[in-house]
Design a protein around this motif. Structure first.
Motif, mmCIF file in Angstrom:
data_model
loop_
_atom_site.group_PDB
_atom_site.id
_atom_site.type_symbol
_atom_site.label_atom_id
_atom_site.label_comp_id
_atom_site.label_asym_id
_atom_site.label_seq_id
_atom_site.Cartn_x
_atom_site.Cartn_y
_atom_site.Cartn_z
ATOM 1 N N GLU A 160 -16.957 18.799 7.081
ATOM 2 C CA GLU A 160 -17.559 19.756 6.140
ATOM 3 C C GLU A 160 -18.819 19.125 5.530
ATOM 4 O O GLU A 160 -18.859 17.942 5.231
ATOM 5 N N HIS A 201 -5.164 13.135 5.506
ATOM 6 C CA HIS A 201 -6.379 13.807 5.049
ATOM 7 C C HIS A 201 -7.473 12.810 4.669
ATOM 8 O O HIS A 201 -7.194 11.662 4.317
ATOM 9 N N ASN A 202 -8.705 13.319 4.710
ATOM 10 C CA ASN A 202 -9.862 12.591 4.164
ATOM 11 C C ASN A 202 -10.135 11.270 4.862
ATOM 12 O O ASN A 202 -10.626 10.316 4.251
ATOM 13 N N GLY A 245 -15.785 14.298 6.456
ATOM 14 C CA GLY A 245 -16.474 15.139 5.473
ATOM 15 C C GLY A 245 -17.752 14.465 5.001
ATOM 16 O O GLY A 245 -17.803 13.260 4.801
ATOM 17 N N VAL A 277 -8.194 21.274 8.492
ATOM 18 C CA VAL A 277 -9.162 22.139 7.795
ATOM 19 C C VAL A 277 -10.416 21.342 7.414
ATOM 20 O O VAL A 277 -10.337 20.187 7.020
ATOM 21 N N TYR A 316 -7.091 17.254 6.834
ATOM 22 C CA TYR A 316 -8.217 17.948 6.197
ATOM 23 C C TYR A 316 -9.435 17.019 6.087
ATOM 24 O O TYR A 316 -9.312 15.824 5.827
ATOM 25 N N TYR A 317 -10.591 17.649 6.185
ATOM 26 C CA TYR A 317 -11.882 17.052 5.816
ATOM 27 C C TYR A 317 -12.192 15.762 6.564
ATOM 28 O O TYR A 317 -12.855 14.872 6.026
#
Lengths: 439, 238
Positions: free
Chosen positions: B93, B50-51, B74, B89, B70-71
């Motif tokens: 973003e 993630h990230n 971002g 996900v 995720y992200y």
């Protein structure tokens, strides 16, 4: 007035009182529910139902004007490389530019800075006026993400992920068209003049497992410098606090149902959530059980009015409090000098709560340039600073009387309750007894 | 962190290679935040972490070989980022500017709340693609899931496949183009005429995404603007 009715043998219904009759008739006339500002107005168990046990034989007090009583608090040291230290444990709650005028936001920043504390953005992004005048600025990260950008995120001294607020746990925000001026609309990427609805859930995560990843993302973007708060409306404080801690929050912000709003359905304000008095104990219990009480700080809000409320919240286990409605009142909200104008709006000084309409005579909850100009941000900042000083002095007065050399030394043992309800909710004994209902 | 410098495809630049089997995501992100404009980066073995590559504000080129969690990217602000794989996900973003390109699929909330820039997903996305978008352009080669463009405020969403239930629910001023079928439209979202200016902007977006679809085969959707003001008669839509 009421007595004169009684003397004539007229009896008002407790169930269908005059305000309720007006509500029903207004609903029948308009076909839409009432939207208003402020927080819960119903009578609730509150800090007034608690008393401090001053020192006597078994405790000795501190000298009122001689012996030091510390008030500082450090927030965010759990994971953040740059925690923030405030001179006083009383912060200014999140209120949006949009709901409030730019002058009001600037005044809050000025006052907080002068008093050595933080102020908070809101559901509308960060304004240069607010950032410029705020030594410690907390940047709210909200479901709507209006005006959200990483540059402002990096400018923030702390980030507050908002899951809810006390006036409407489970509800999103709204800002009616009267207040969606060109500047407000531009900051929110919305058409001018529409009735704006803010989301009630974050768009890119659900649940505590996702929240942990979201917090990690914000930490990565800010290179782990910035403290991260998680704000919840008081409804299930034990579980919400535990899950916020599990998700990696540095600070938990807990807002009781007396906490204010700029615009929410009255039925929501008065019927959803729990009083802050009932919420602090479960939140503190969660922190204690996880071994992080005072490591993860707890900020509580919702009906803080005076230094006694501050001291009581801290004695119950909070690290700091936050004020919103009281700060607006300090700025001049509901000031009797505007009585004629409140009357013209169908309200009265002391009752005015139509923050959603944008017609605030005090120039606070408005985007009307002429009304907003009534509030001088420098003078307003002085009023906020004065008020914060009084809250601090009052809290210190009580703490010294209880023999405490720092506000954080206050503890539940210093408190008793006046009512059975307050004793049960706050988890302190009924005055004159050792009885804590339910234990 | 282990950083190796490999020869760049041209003689004018160097590529920084990072293997996330060895380095941490935190090391990578801090290096990306501290680097100069004009640098090139290759990341291997992302392993769905993630990230990765969040908060980039340098005009750089980054290629990730593998799947990301995720992200990814971002709050991306600058530069061109490509994932040769799929994304979890919240892809990109709140993207502000620059380009994020995923050659595989993306999970839910792709480009959520994006304020600007371009997000290209060659495959499909899950639910809530472009939720609350605020100016980002999104081009999806395949299908998108339900509740996409929910409360979409501004920007363009181009879907070369089909759209799921509730497309554009409570949409504000964003524009949606769909080539395939729409399972259902959300509250206040309607089909609108595809005028020449829309064909032109659609052609431009498809070209930016490297696609050859014919703009004339798309349909346009947007806000009926009936929910912009509260009205009791709209209670069922609220």
């Amino acid at each position: 007035m009421t007595n004169s009715y009684a003397s004539r043998g007229l009896r008002e219904s407790a169930t269908f009182d005059r305000a309720t009759i007006n509500d029903i008739q207004r609903a029948a006339t308009t076909g839409i529910y009432d939207i208003r500002g402020w927080g819960a107005k119903r009578a609730l168990p509150h800090f007034d139902d608690l008393l401090f046990l001053g020192a006597s034989v078994s405790r000795y007090p501190l000298e009122g004007y001689r012996e030091k009583c510390g008030t500082d608090v450090t927030l965010g040291g759990r994971h953040a490389l740059k925690p923030i230290t405030l001179d006083i444990p009383i912060t200014i709650a999140g209120m949006s530019f949009g709901a409030l005028s730019a002058n009001a936001k600037e005044a809050l920043g000025r006052g907080a800075t002068e008093a050595g504390t933080s102020t908070t953005t809101g559901d509308g992004g960060m304004t240069p006026e607010e950032r410029g005048q705020s030594r410690h600025l907390v940047y709210q990260y909200l479901p709507s993400r209006y005006g959200m950008n990483p540059d402002d995120l990096r400018k923030a001294d702390a980030i507050e992920i908002v899951l809810g607020q006390g006036a409407k746990p489970g509800g999103g925000g709204m800002l009616l068209g009267q207040k969606i001026t060109e500047r407000v609309a531009g900051m929110r990427t919305l058409p001018v003049g529409i009735d704006q609805r803010s989301a009630c859930r974050h768009p890119d995560w659900t649940g505590p497992d996702d929240l942990a990843i979201k917090i990690a993302e914000l930490r990565e973007i800010t290179d782990w410098h910035t403290p991260i708060y998680v704000k919840v409306g008081a409804s299930r404080p034990y579980y919400d606090t535990a899950l916020a801690v599990k998700s990696g929050a540095d600070v938990v912000v807990l807002d009781g149902m007396q906490g204010g709003t700029a615009a929410t359905q009255q039925v929501f304000i008065e019927n959803v959530g729990i009083p802050i008095l009932a919420a602090i104990g479960p939140a503190v219990a969660a922190l204690q059980e996880l071994g992080v009480h005072r490591t993860v700080q707890l900020i509580v809000s919702g009906g803080i009015r005076n230094g006694a409320d501050v001291a009581k919240a801290i004695a119950l286990g909070a690290d700091a409090v936050s004020i919103g409605t009281a700060a607006l009142i300090a700025l001049g909200d509901n000031d009797p000098r505007y009585q004629a104008e409140y009357e013209a709006l169908g309200s009265s000084a002391g009752f005015y709560d139509d923050f959603q309409d944008g017609k605030d005579p005090a120039g606070i909850s408005t985007q009307d340039p002429e009304l907003a100009a009534r509030l001088d941000p420098i003078a307003g900042g002085k009023r906020i600073a004065n008020y914060l000083r009084v809250l601090t002095l009052e809290a210190q007065t009580i703490a010294r009387a209880c023999g405490k050399s720092h506000l954080h030394h206050l503890e539940p043992e210093d408190l008793v309750a006046l009512t059975v309800e307050a004793a049960a909710m706050a988890g302190v004994p009924l005055a004159g007894t050792s009885w804590i209902p339910g234990r | 962190m282990t950083i190796t410098h490999a020869p760049a495809p041209t003689n004018t630049a160097r590529i920084t290679a990072i293997d996330l089997a060895v380095s941490t995501v935190r090391d990578l992100n801090q290096a990306l935040h501290a680097t100069d404009d004009g640098t090139s980066w290759v990341v291997d073995t992302p392993a769905g972490q993630h990230n990765i590559a969040v908060g980039i504000d340098r005009d750089l080129d980054l290629v990730v070989n593998g799947h990301v969690g995720y992200y990814f990217a971002g709050m991306h602000q600058k530069g061109r980022v490509t994932v040769h794989g799929s994304a979890g996900v919240g892809l990109a973003e709140n993207i502000m500017s620059g380009t994020v390109h995923v050659t595989g699929d993306a999970s839910q909330a792709a480009a959520a709340t994006g304020q600007g820039g371009l997000v290209v997903v060659d495959g499909n996305t899950g639910a809530r693609c472009g939720i609350s978008m605020k100016g980002v352009d999104i081009v999806v080669g395949g299908d998108i899931g339900h509740a996409s463009a929910f409360m979409a405020q501004a920007g363009r969403l181009v879907v070369c496949g089909d759209a799921g239930e509730g497309l554009g629910d409570s949409i504000y001023e964003a524009r949606i183009y769909v080539k395939g079928t729409v399972a259902s439209l959300g509250a206040d979202c309607i089909e609108k005429p595809l005028r020449p200016e829309h064909l032109a902007e659609l052609a431009e977006l498809l070209a930016l995404a490297g696609r050859t679809d014919d703009p004339a085969e798309f349909r346009r959707y947007g806000s009926a603007r009936t929910l912009y003001h509260f009205a009791a008669v709209n209670a069922a839509a609220y």
